[in-house]
Design a protein around this motif. Structure first.
Motif, mmCIF file in Angstrom:
data_model
loop_
_atom_site.group_PDB
_atom_site.id
_atom_site.type_symbol
_atom_site.label_atom_id
_atom_site.label_comp_id
_atom_site.label_asym_id
_atom_site.label_seq_id
_atom_site.Cartn_x
_atom_site.Cartn_y
_atom_site.Cartn_z
ATOM 1 N N THR A 80 0.837 -1.207 0.000
ATOM 2 C CA THR A 80 0.000 0.000 0.000
ATOM 3 C C THR A 80 0.869 1.254 0.000
ATOM 4 O OG1 THR A 80 -1.638 -1.247 1.251
ATOM 5 C CG2 THR A 80 -1.949 1.120 1.177
ATOM 6 N N ARG A 81 1.999 1.182 0.702
ATOM 7 C CA ARG A 81 2.915 2.340 0.739
ATOM 8 C C ARG A 81 3.468 2.662 -0.646
ATOM 9 N NH1 ARG A 81 4.794 -0.129 5.264
ATOM 10 N NH2 ARG A 81 3.979 0.819 7.148
ATOM 11 N N GLN A 82 3.542 1.626 -1.510
ATOM 12 C CA GLN A 82 4.057 1.857 -2.876
ATOM 13 C C GLN A 82 3.028 2.576 -3.751
ATOM 14 O OE1 GLN A 82 7.225 0.782 -3.167
ATOM 15 N NE2 GLN A 82 6.963 -0.122 -1.121
ATOM 16 N N SER A 83 1.788 2.722 -3.274
ATOM 17 C CA SER A 83 0.723 3.342 -4.078
ATOM 18 C C SER A 83 0.590 4.814 -3.689
ATOM 19 C CB SER A 83 -0.600 2.612 -3.827
ATOM 20 O OG SER A 83 -1.078 2.940 -2.537
ATOM 21 N N ASN A 84 -0.479 5.440 -4.190
ATOM 22 C CA ASN A 84 -0.697 6.858 -3.859
ATOM 23 C C ASN A 84 -1.359 7.047 -2.495
ATOM 24 O OD1 ASN A 84 0.367 7.763 -6.261
ATOM 25 N ND2 ASN A 84 -1.585 7.476 -7.358
ATOM 26 N N ALA A 85 -1.755 5.941 -1.862
ATOM 27 C CA ALA A 85 -2.448 6.060 -0.573
ATOM 28 C C ALA A 85 -1.471 6.509 0.514
ATOM 29 C CB ALA A 85 -3.054 4.713 -0.206
ATOM 30 N N ARG A 86 -2.043 7.134 1.572
ATOM 31 C CA ARG A 86 -1.207 7.562 2.709
ATOM 32 C C ARG A 86 -1.402 6.603 3.865
ATOM 33 N NH1 ARG A 86 -2.695 13.556 3.139
ATOM 34 N NH2 ARG A 86 -2.809 13.328 5.388
ATOM 35 N N VAL A 87 -0.320 6.023 4.354
ATOM 36 C CA VAL A 87 -0.401 5.013 5.422
ATOM 37 C C VAL A 87 0.083 5.641 6.722
ATOM 38 C CG1 VAL A 87 0.472 2.766 6.196
ATOM 39 C CG2 VAL A 87 -0.019 3.150 3.765
ATOM 40 N N MET A 88 -0.791 5.684 7.725
ATOM 41 C CA MET A 88 -0.402 6.312 8.987
ATOM 42 C C MET A 88 -0.416 5.313 10.128
ATOM 43 S SD MET A 88 -2.138 9.869 8.325
ATOM 44 C CE MET A 88 -3.335 8.906 7.559
ATOM 45 N N GLU A 89 0.760 5.031 10.666
ATOM 46 C CA GLU A 89 0.873 4.109 11.795
ATOM 47 C C GLU A 89 0.796 4.922 13.080
ATOM 48 O OE1 GLU A 89 3.344 0.358 10.116
ATOM 49 O OE2 GLU A 89 4.547 2.022 10.887
ATOM 50 N N LEU A 90 -0.127 4.548 13.938
ATOM 51 C CA LEU A 90 -0.439 5.387 15.102
ATOM 52 C C LEU A 90 -0.260 4.606 16.402
ATOM 53 C CD1 LEU A 90 -3.473 6.624 13.135
ATOM 54 C CD2 LEU A 90 -1.639 8.161 13.828
ATOM 55 N N GLY A 91 -0.571 5.265 17.521
ATOM 56 C CA GLY A 91 -0.462 4.607 18.819
ATOM 57 C C GLY A 91 0.964 4.668 19.360
ATOM 58 N N THR A 92 1.103 4.250 20.638
ATOM 59 C CA THR A 92 2.394 4.339 21.328
ATOM 60 C C THR A 92 2.861 2.949 21.761
ATOM 61 O OG1 THR A 92 1.608 6.433 22.211
ATOM 62 C CG2 THR A 92 3.554 5.492 23.268
ATOM 63 N N ARG A 93 4.137 2.678 21.571
ATOM 64 C CA ARG A 93 4.707 1.387 22.005
ATOM 65 C C ARG A 93 4.998 1.449 23.503
ATOM 66 N NH1 ARG A 93 9.068 0.052 17.146
ATOM 67 N NH2 ARG A 93 7.615 0.433 15.444
ATOM 68 N N LEU A 94 4.414 0.509 24.266
ATOM 69 C CA LEU A 94 4.644 0.518 25.710
ATOM 70 C C LEU A 94 6.022 -0.033 26.062
ATOM 71 C CD1 LEU A 94 1.280 -0.626 27.346
ATOM 72 C CD2 LEU A 94 2.397 1.580 27.577
ATOM 73 N N GLU A 95 6.446 -1.069 25.335
ATOM 74 C CA GLU A 95 7.753 -1.672 25.628
ATOM 75 C C GLU A 95 8.543 -1.760 24.326
ATOM 76 O OE1 GLU A 95 7.621 -5.273 28.552
ATOM 77 O OE2 GLU A 95 5.845 -5.355 27.301
ATOM 78 N N PRO A 96 9.138 -0.672 23.908
ATOM 79 C CA PRO A 96 9.855 -0.695 22.620
ATOM 80 C C PRO A 96 10.876 -1.824 22.552
ATOM 81 C CG PRO A 96 9.799 1.516 23.549
ATOM 82 C CD PRO A 96 9.221 0.613 24.597
ATOM 83 N N GLU A 97 11.456 -2.198 23.706
ATOM 84 C CA GLU A 97 12.501 -3.229 23.708
ATOM 85 C C GLU A 97 11.926 -4.612 23.389
ATOM 86 O OE1 GLU A 97 11.300 -1.595 26.238
ATOM 87 O OE2 GLU A 97 10.891 -2.980 27.899
ATOM 88 N N ASN A 98 10.622 -4.786 23.549
ATOM 89 C CA ASN A 98 10.001 -6.090 23.261
ATOM 90 C C ASN A 98 9.253 -6.111 21.923
ATOM 91 O OD1 ASN A 98 10.283 -8.411 24.937
ATOM 92 N ND2 ASN A 98 9.593 -7.112 26.625
#
Ligand code: NAD
Length: 484
Positions: free
Chosen positions: A339-357
């Motif tokens: 989808t990222r290769q197309s004209n659409a806009r991809v938005m990843e949201l939210g917060t990672r609680l444990e980035p290390e995991n």
């Protein structure tokens, strides 16, 4: 209930060990082993089906009242073990503990509701005239195979079990290898309440599923899962002309009409899309919004999705959990990459609680896709993950046509401030179920709407008296008063 479980097959109330077992790991902590589940063989399937067939000979004669009494005892058992089961499901299948607590409630409700639907279902239909007397009777089919997916394991197992047993059939259940442990722990205790052989549990993947679908003593397959697997089941079932009942994938559209209050409805639609990280057959999987409100609608959905804290299902701070398995994880990641290769806009949201995991689990962000093409894969496929594409439209007709343009037809929703207009649009939607100004069935809807889809979303229905009718045959008896 210990966290490290070994699950065997369950045939005729006895645990059966097998030569090989599958290791189950926590989808939110892949370094943790949750347990091991037996892998059955074709011979085990035969053993389980024969046990169920033997048990059928007497179970079919048990009074409906007694069948209901046992199902209500099963509901009590789930109630008393609910918290431990919910924790086990969280560890093995990955969703939030609160989600599985809710599922425990749903499983109890469906067991109880089935006993209520059964009250009127069996009323005999009898008519007579001067010459003869007719009795139209409902009879069980025999052994039913219930094949279950991983995404609502306890509720769907109980939904099938309740309808199959209350109608006098016996059952062989095949849970998904991705959610076999919690369900099996419960089933072992429930099976002990019923006569031996009435409930049997077999584990494994395609080979075991196929052995069930081809076994000549299995009269019907009640299958919930993906459409591709259903095609195999249908082919396998053909040789012995088995009945099939299918609850399959969905790509539920939400149509926001131009008279809807966008500020009110978009957060509700977002909630319906992102619950269970999108892994639910009736999650909203695409939204059609009038062009003039598009930016505002997307802003509201993004704001909703951005509030999520992504973490392990047992972490009390987590409001968003990983997906269940590697196949699903890879599928969604690759879909988003394309989808990222197309004209659409991809938005990843939210917060990672444990980035290390983050890499130690199948973690994905809640993701909103803006400006996709209406015919683009991200819109027309069943993503079955935390992804919501939002499509702008110009006319109501265009929105209806796009909503109907896939082979899916499970749920759907229409959002409007004009009840007449919403109803008119709803009647144009090709779906088994359409909600107006709500994404899910209300308590009344849950009680009265048979669950299922049209087109390639399913064959037949579950729940209500319509669902019970899936597991009976009619037997017409015509008594001639005078022989001449
Ligand atoms: P799946 O089709 O991969 O697996 C479903 C079950 O079929 C599992 O128990 C699996 O082991 C078994 N199976 C695999 N190969 C088989 C074969 N050849 N013969 C017989 N059985 C076989 O589905 P899944 O990934 O577990 O579940 C996700 C899918 O289920 C999604 O498409 C979702 O929409 C659908 N689903 C539908 C409903 C509904 O009510 N309509 C409800 C929940 C899930």
């Amino acid at each position: 209930m210990s966290q490290q479980q070994v699950i065997h097959l369950l045939i005729n109330q006895e645990e059966v060990q097998t030569p090989s077992y599958m290791e189950v790991r926590d989808p939110g902590r892949l370094t943790d082993v949750v347990g091991n589940v037996a892998i059955g063989s074709v011979a085990h399937v035969d053993q389980a089906v024969r046990a169920a067939h033997q048990a059928f000979q007497s179970w079919k004669t048990v009074a409906v009242e007694e069948r209901c009494r046992l199902l209500l005892r099963a509901a009590e058992l789930i109630q008393s073990e609910g918290e431990a089961v919910a924790r086990l499901l969280t560890k093995e299948a990955g969703m939030l503990l609160s989600v599985y607590r809710g599922e425990v409630g749903m499983a109890i409700n469906v067991l109880k509701a089935t006993t209520e639907w059964a009250q009127t279902f069996f009323s005999p239909k009898q008519v007579e005239d001067g010459q003869s007397w007719v009795s139209l009777e409902k009879r069980p089919l025999g052994v039913i195979a219930a094949i279950v997916p991983w995404n609502l394991p306890l509720m769907l197992t109980m939904q099938k079990l309740a309808a199959i047993l209350v109608t006098g059939n016996t059952i062989v259940i095949k849970p998904s290898p991705f959610a076999a442990i919690g369900v099996s722990v419960v089933l072992k205790k429930i099976a002990a309440m019923f006569p031996p052989g009435v409930i049997n549990v077999i584990h494994g993947e395609a080979e075991v599923g196929s052995a069930l679908s081809t076994h000549p003593l299995v009269r019907k397959i009640s299958f919930t899962g993906g459409g591709k697997t259903a095609q195999f089941v249908m082919r396998d079932a053909a040789d012995s002309l088995k009945h099939v009942q299918f609850e399959l994938g969905g790509n539920d559209p939400a149509i926001v009409l131009d008279d809807a209050n966008v500020d009110e409805v978009m957060p509700q639609i977002a909630a319906a899309a992102f619950r269970r990280s999108g892994q639910i057959c009736v999650a909203t999987k695409r939204v059609y919004v009038p062009k003039q409100y598009y930016e505002r609608a997307c802003e509201l959905v993004c704001a909703y999705a951005d509030q999520f804290s992504i973490g392990h299902g047992l972490d009390e701070k987590a409001t968003f959990s990983p997906v269940n398995n590697r196949i699903q994880y890879q599928f969604v990641k690759e879909l988003l990459e394309r989808t990222r290769q197309s004209n659409a806009r991809v938005m990843e949201l939210g917060t990672r609680l444990e980035p290390e995991n983050w890499e130690n689990g199948y973690y994905l962000h809640p993701t909103v896709v803006m400006y996709p093409d209406p015919g683009q894969e991200i819109v027309t496929c069943e993503q079955f993950g935390p992804v919501l594409p939002i499509v702008p439209y110009h006319t109501e007709e265009e929105a209806i046509q796009w909503a109907n343009s896939t082979e899916y037809g499970l749920g759907s929703s229409i959002w409007s401030s004009d009840p007449e207009r919403a109803l008119r649009v709803a009647r144009h939607i090709e779906a088994g179920m359409t909600c107006i100004n709500g994404a899910n069935l209300s308590p009344l809807g849950l009680k009265h709407v048979p669950f299922g889809g049209v087109k390639q979303s399913g064959i037949g229905r579950e729940k209500t008296e319509v669902g019970l009718a899936e597991f009976i045959e009619y037997h017409g008896i015509n008594y001639h008063k005078e022989t001449s």
